[in-house]
Design a protein around this motif. Sequence first.
Motif, PDB file in Angstrom:
ATOM      1  N   ASN A  66       0.835  -1.192   0.000  1.00  0.00           N
ATOM      2  CA  ASN A  66       0.000   0.000   0.000  1.00  0.00           C
ATOM      3  C   ASN A  66       0.876   1.250   0.000  1.00  0.00           C
ATOM      4  O   ASN A  66       1.589   1.529   0.963  1.00  0.00           O
ATOM      5  CB  ASN A  66      -0.924  -0.001   1.225  1.00  0.00           C
ATOM      6  N   LEU A  67       0.816   2.020  -1.073  1.00  0.00           N
ATOM      7  CA  LEU A  67       1.633   3.227  -1.179  1.00  0.00           C
ATOM      8  C   LEU A  67       1.300   4.243  -0.096  1.00  0.00           C
ATOM      9  O   LEU A  67       2.166   5.021   0.321  1.00  0.00           O
ATOM     10  CB  LEU A  67       1.451   3.857  -2.558  1.00  0.00           C
ATOM     11  N   GLU A  68       0.059   4.238   0.363  1.00  0.00           N
ATOM     12  CA  GLU A  68      -0.355   5.210   1.382  1.00  0.00           C
ATOM     13  C   GLU A  68       0.306   4.957   2.737  1.00  0.00           C
ATOM     14  O   GLU A  68       0.288   5.829   3.607  1.00  0.00           O
ATOM     15  CB  GLU A  68      -1.874   5.189   1.526  1.00  0.00           C
ATOM     16  N   GLU A  69       0.901   3.764   2.913  1.00  0.00           N
ATOM     17  CA  GLU A  69       1.557   3.436   4.179  1.00  0.00           C
ATOM     18  C   GLU A  69       3.032   3.822   4.188  1.00  0.00           C
ATOM     19  O   GLU A  69       3.710   3.702   5.218  1.00  0.00           O
ATOM     20  CB  GLU A  69       1.425   1.938   4.462  1.00  0.00           C
ATOM     21  N   ASP A  71       6.476   6.029   4.240  1.00  0.00           N
ATOM     22  CA  ASP A  71       6.954   7.259   4.873  1.00  0.00           C
ATOM     23  C   ASP A  71       7.960   7.998   4.009  1.00  0.00           C
ATOM     24  O   ASP A  71       8.217   9.192   4.227  1.00  0.00           O
ATOM     25  CB  ASP A  71       7.585   6.936   6.230  1.00  0.00           C
ATOM     26  N   ALA A 119       6.425   9.672  -4.560  1.00  0.00           N
ATOM     27  CA  ALA A 119       6.373  10.371  -3.271  1.00  0.00           C
ATOM     28  C   ALA A 119       5.392  11.536  -3.291  1.00  0.00           C
ATOM     29  O   ALA A 119       4.683  11.788  -2.304  1.00  0.00           O
ATOM     30  CB  ALA A 119       7.762  10.860  -2.886  1.00  0.00           C
ATOM     31  N   LYS A 120       5.333  12.266  -4.408  1.00  0.00           N
ATOM     32  CA  LYS A 120       4.483  13.461  -4.437  1.00  0.00           C
ATOM     33  C   LYS A 120       3.009  13.103  -4.311  1.00  0.00           C
ATOM     34  O   LYS A 120       2.224  13.888  -3.764  1.00  0.00           O
ATOM     35  CB  LYS A 120       4.735  14.271  -5.707  1.00  0.00           C
ATOM     36  N   GLU A 121       2.634  11.928  -4.790  1.00  0.00           N
ATOM     37  CA  GLU A 121       1.238  11.507  -4.678  1.00  0.00           C
ATOM     38  C   GLU A 121       0.842  11.248  -3.225  1.00  0.00           C
ATOM     39  O   GLU A 121      -0.329  11.352  -2.865  1.00  0.00           O
ATOM     40  CB  GLU A 121       1.013  10.233  -5.506  1.00  0.00           C
ATOM     41  N   GLN A 122       1.821  10.890  -2.400  1.00  0.00           N
ATOM     42  CA  GLN A 122       1.540  10.581  -0.991  1.00  0.00           C
ATOM     43  C   GLN A 122       1.977  11.713  -0.063  1.00  0.00           C
ATOM     44  O   GLN A 122       1.854  11.585   1.159  1.00  0.00           O
ATOM     45  CB  GLN A 122       2.273   9.281  -0.590  1.00  0.00           C
ATOM     46  N   ASP A 123       2.522  12.781  -0.640  1.00  0.00           N
ATOM     47  CA  ASP A 123       3.006  13.916   0.142  1.00  0.00           C
ATOM     48  C   ASP A 123       4.051  13.486   1.169  1.00  0.00           C
ATOM     49  O   ASP A 123       3.987  13.829   2.355  1.00  0.00           O
ATOM     50  CB  ASP A 123       1.838  14.633   0.836  1.00  0.00           C
ATOM     51  N   ILE A 124       5.021  12.694   0.705  1.00  0.00           N
ATOM     52  CA  ILE A 124       6.117  12.228   1.541  1.00  0.00           C
ATOM     53  C   ILE A 124       7.432  12.582   0.846  1.00  0.00           C
ATOM     54  O   ILE A 124       7.458  12.882  -0.351  1.00  0.00           O
ATOM     55  CB  ILE A 124       6.042  10.704   1.797  1.00  0.00           C
TER      56      ILE A 124
END
Length: 362
Positions: A66-69, A71, A119-124
């Motif tokens: 899961n990309l949303e997990e 960091d 990373a930009k899609e998840q703001d990390i």
Amino acid sequence: MENPKILAINPGSTSTKFAVFLGENQIFKETIRHEDKDLIHFPTVVSQLDYRLKLLIESLHYHNINLEELDAVVGRGGFLHPLKSGTYIVNKEMLDDLKTARYGEHASNLGALMAYELAKEQDIPAYIVDPIVVDEMEDVARLSGIPELERKSHVHALNIKAVSRKIAKRIGKDFQSLNFVVAHLGGGISIVAQRKGQIIDVNNANNEGPFSPERSGGLPAFQLVRLCYSGKFSEKEMLTRLTKKGGFYAYLGTKNAMEVEERATKGDKKAKLVLDGMIYQVSKEIGAMSAVLEGDVDGIILTGGLSFSDYIVQEITRKVKYIAPVFVVPGEAELESLALGALRILTNQEEARIYSVEINAY
């Protein structure tokens, strides 16, 4: 941040390797192979970006990552202007230089680009670690003898720094308190003098030092110039011969070191001579780098794919063990090295560096 989840990406010419880490622990690893027939349609390396990203995302989803997990995402550093060692935040200046291949075109240029897009899609944050252009050379080491030909630092910095930290930890000392000669033995060979954590001299793996399975290494200058002007080869053909068709391949018709060693073991005298010739040149370069350190060497580290060979390791060790203890860390733990570089930032052990077109290593 305790045990951050990090995606590490290492794009190569015919593969995209990636792994997911939870803190220091690798929890998943995969390699996507790219066939020549699939890549031939792309005119440049950077034009492969969307193609490789699509395959990577599909593989992550298939394996329930899961990309949303995540960091952070960290990619292999490509050809940029000379940099100090460290972990760098991927920023606009870096992306612009990589997209235009300002300092050279290579598959590793995709590392930062892929990391940034994910990373930009998840703001990390997106990072790179110790790219091939790490340059900590002393000024005296840059001189070649001809002002127009400055010696440059192109080096397997990612693996060299990582194995140096491992050996320092093994002997219970601070990495930045030790002097090492490190020999990265692979398709190209980088041998460095590392003083207190800084790579102060290195043979450029593309055009200096020992010959390797596919590279010619340093050559007799007069004979090389005459060959270049002989009319037998174009500039492109000569560069290919130096970097892709030299070394083992030029002498024996193969780049496979295991095959060369097997042929030598079975009595092939030419294979034995060529294999021993590479070992001889590696050992001689290790001796030269120990002189750069003025004999104050805490250890010699052999790493890279060729260090899986017992024969190569034993013969080099026999020749150089009088200088300092020899440590062996076979292979290239590049994904682990990338993740650990990002981890040091996320756990506040180091500060991330900022890439700027106005600042270089010297």
